[in-house]
Design a protein around this motif. Structure first.
Motif: not given
Length: 603
Positions: A171-174, A46-50
């Motif tokens: 896909r990011a954070g599920g 749930g923590r990701f970076t663009l």
């Protein structure tokens, strides 16, 4: 911290000057050596970076450029330190749009291609002839960064027929996110293509990248350019999926928030550093999404300069990280609420009551009734006969204790109780165990777990509800034969302080005084799970499945029995109810043993 105060801080800390021996930003050093070749980011975290990369044009300007800053940035992006899931370039890759310039920057981007790291690019006004739109035909930009380059990408989903507009789904954070990259001047057909992409992906939150949309004044306040207003009117305003737009082209950086036709906020950001030292040094924006906190933390950094610390002079150290309000900030976005209009989160069905009757269950109450209807009583679903009866305090209406359609999505049932209580004078309604309830005789000498779901209203901290209780005994410690501390206090109470912190205070069987567990201050208007767990020796208070800090280590066994009833939604002093609870209460369960947090009703 503004730039001038940051400079003073760095000098005072000994981080400025050629002789400095410490990097100002050690976390921005070379990528972690453990980042294995080809290993992708964690797309379920749930923590990701663009990562966002604005105008790199001065680094690729005929024979006047230098690819080293971009190479360092791209190595950092794939290094694995920030869980970066995608890189978006905002256009003006080159200064003159010449084949030789594109050959150079293309070689830099091969670092991403070899690792199959997902990224998007778009043409800026320096990459093509600026007087043309996306119908201009073949160009060196299209030869180097057209759709053919993305064919092996796991996120690329297609391009407009002209090749200048593209879209990705990463896909990011599920969950999946849509990113649209538009040309410097998308034609009417290009904007129509973008609308069709949104229509084909109706449930995906969308980020729009484009070279020109907004510009900012020196204070960082953004506003639309003439062309940007057209893009807003014809694309962004009527498509609620777009919650964030990113563009370069102008400087200084800035941002604004504008409401779309659906009445929801759209965040519009301009980021560009080509005017700064070394053409911006391939500085990147890191948009750090935290879905649990409902926040995007934004920072602006130069991995190239950070790699060189401590061999930097004062000017270079000022450019390692931008910390002004336009470059270092946080966005608060309730993602579930913001996306509910096109991607509502499905509410899972209620879980059967019998599944909650685990070994040792003493009582289980769920509050199921018509929304707004007054509560008369509640049956104990454990089958052990610990039914609840209603008590209405003098002068209070029946609606002061009523059923509610609100509930925690993590609790087993799909309803709750709404208490409208208070004190001085005592008012509202509450529940107590019937006189014949077997639980009234319990001391829980071998341990216990008492758990509940709670939500506090906005006005809970107004001073009228401090020490309201959600669960406890009516009888006092004195009635149980205790003489330590304040014997007038109840033999057990799960209360809330004036700062909305849980307190589990109990007279144990083996102590003469009170044993107290203290929680932390709670957020209002949010559902919270609380559990008091005793293993026959010590008690631990849990909030949302996490043990709090202030749990006593002195052995505490059981709960002294003063006789009489247990209370739900009321606090009694010297066995007299002084106030009823104010807020919502979901499922409540009492178990005659210590539960592992994995056994809680959190689903």
């Amino acid at each position: 911290m503004n730039d001038s105060s940051r400079r003073t801080f760095l000098r005072g800390a000994g981080l400025l000057g050629a002789g400095a021996a410490v990097s100002a930003l050690p976390a921005l050093g070379a990528p972690a050596a453990s980042a294995a070749f080809g290993r992708g980011p964690d797309t379920e975290d749930g923590r990701f970076t663009l990562a966002v990369l604005p105008d790199t044009q001065y680094l690729f300007d005929a024979d006047r450029g230098d690819p080293a800053p971009l190479d360092a940035t791209l190595r950092y992006v794939t290094g694995g330190d920030e869980n970066i899931v995608f890189l978006a370039h905002l256009g003006d890759l080159t200064e003159n749009g010449q084949p030789g310039e594109f050959d150079q920057i293309s070689r830099s981007f091969q670092h991403l291609d070899r690792r199959r790291f997902p990224y998007s690019t778009l043409a800026g006004n320096h990459d093509i002839k600026s007087s043309t739109d996306d119908q201009r035909g073949r160009t060196p930009y299209l030869d180097a960064f057209g759709p053919q380059r993305q064919r092996g990408s796991r996120t690329f989903r297609g391009a407009s027929p002209d090749g200048y507009n593209s879209h990705h789904v990463f896909r990011a954070g599920g969950r999946e996110w849509l990113l649209i990259a538009l040309d410097w001047r998308p034609s009417a057909g290009g904007l129509g293509w973008a609308r069709s992409v949104l229509a084909r992906n109706p449930r995906l939150p969308a980020i729009l990248t484009i070279h020109e949309l907004v510009w900012a004044d020196e204070a960082g306040q953004a506003q639309f350019s003439e062309f940007g207003q057209k893009v807003w009117d014809e694309l962004v305003d009527g498509n609620d999926q777009i919650f964030l737009t990113l563009n370069g082209h102008y400087w200084p950086p800035g941002r604004m928030v504008k409401r779309n036709k659906a009445g929801h906020d759209v965040h519009l950001h301009i980021t560009n550093y080509q005017d700064r030292y070394y053409g911006g040094g391939a500085m990147i924006r890191l948009y750090r999404f935290d879905l649990a906190r409902n926040v995007i933390d934004v920072r602006t950094v130069s991995p190239w300069l950070a790699d060189q610390a401590p061999r930097l002079n004062e000017l270079q150290r000022q450019e390692i990280e931008r910390t002004g309000p336009a470059d270092y900030f946080s966005l608060e976005i309730d993602f579930e609420s913001r996306f509910a209009g096109f991607a509502p989160v499905p509410v899972p069905p209620a879980r059967p009551a019998e599944r909650q009757l685990i070994r040792g269950t003493v009582a289980y109450w769920r509050f199921e009734g018509r929304d707004g209807a007054p509560v008369d009583g509640v049956r104990d679903l454990s089958g052990r006969g610990n039914d609840l009866v209603r008590v209405t305090l003098p002068g209070s209406a029946p609606e002061a204790l009523r059923f509610s359609g609100e509930f925690s999505p993590r609790q087993p049932s799909r309803s709750s109780l709404r208490f409208d209580g208070g004190k001085k004078p005592a008012r509202g309604g509450y529940l107590r165990t019937a006189d014949s309830a077997p639980m009234n005789a319990e001391t829980f000498a071998r341990g216990y777990t008492i758990e509940a779901f709670v939500k506090l209203p906005e006005d809970f901290k107004d001073g009228k509800h401090s020490w309201a209780a959600i669960f406890g005994r009516q009888g006092s410690g004195g009635k149980a034969g205790k003489t330590g501390d304040d014997p007038g206090e109840p033999s057990a109470t799960l209360s809330l302080s004036d700062g909305a912190a849980f307190q589990w205070a109990v007279f144990p069987v083996n102590q003469n005084g009170i044993s107290t567990c203290w929680g932390h201050e709670l957020a209002l208007r949010e559902w919270i799970h609380v559990a008091a767990v005793n293993d026959g020796r010590r008690t631990t208070l849990y909030v949302d499945g996490c043990a709090v800090l202030r749990n006593p280590k002195t052995p505490a066994a059981g709960i002294a029995n003063p006789g009489g009833s247990w209370l739900i939604g009321a606090y009694a002093y010297d066995s007299i109810v002084e106030q009823a609870f104010h807020g919502w209460l979901g499922d409540v369960r009492v178990v005659g043993r210590a539960l592992d947090p994995r056994e809680f009703m959190l689903g």
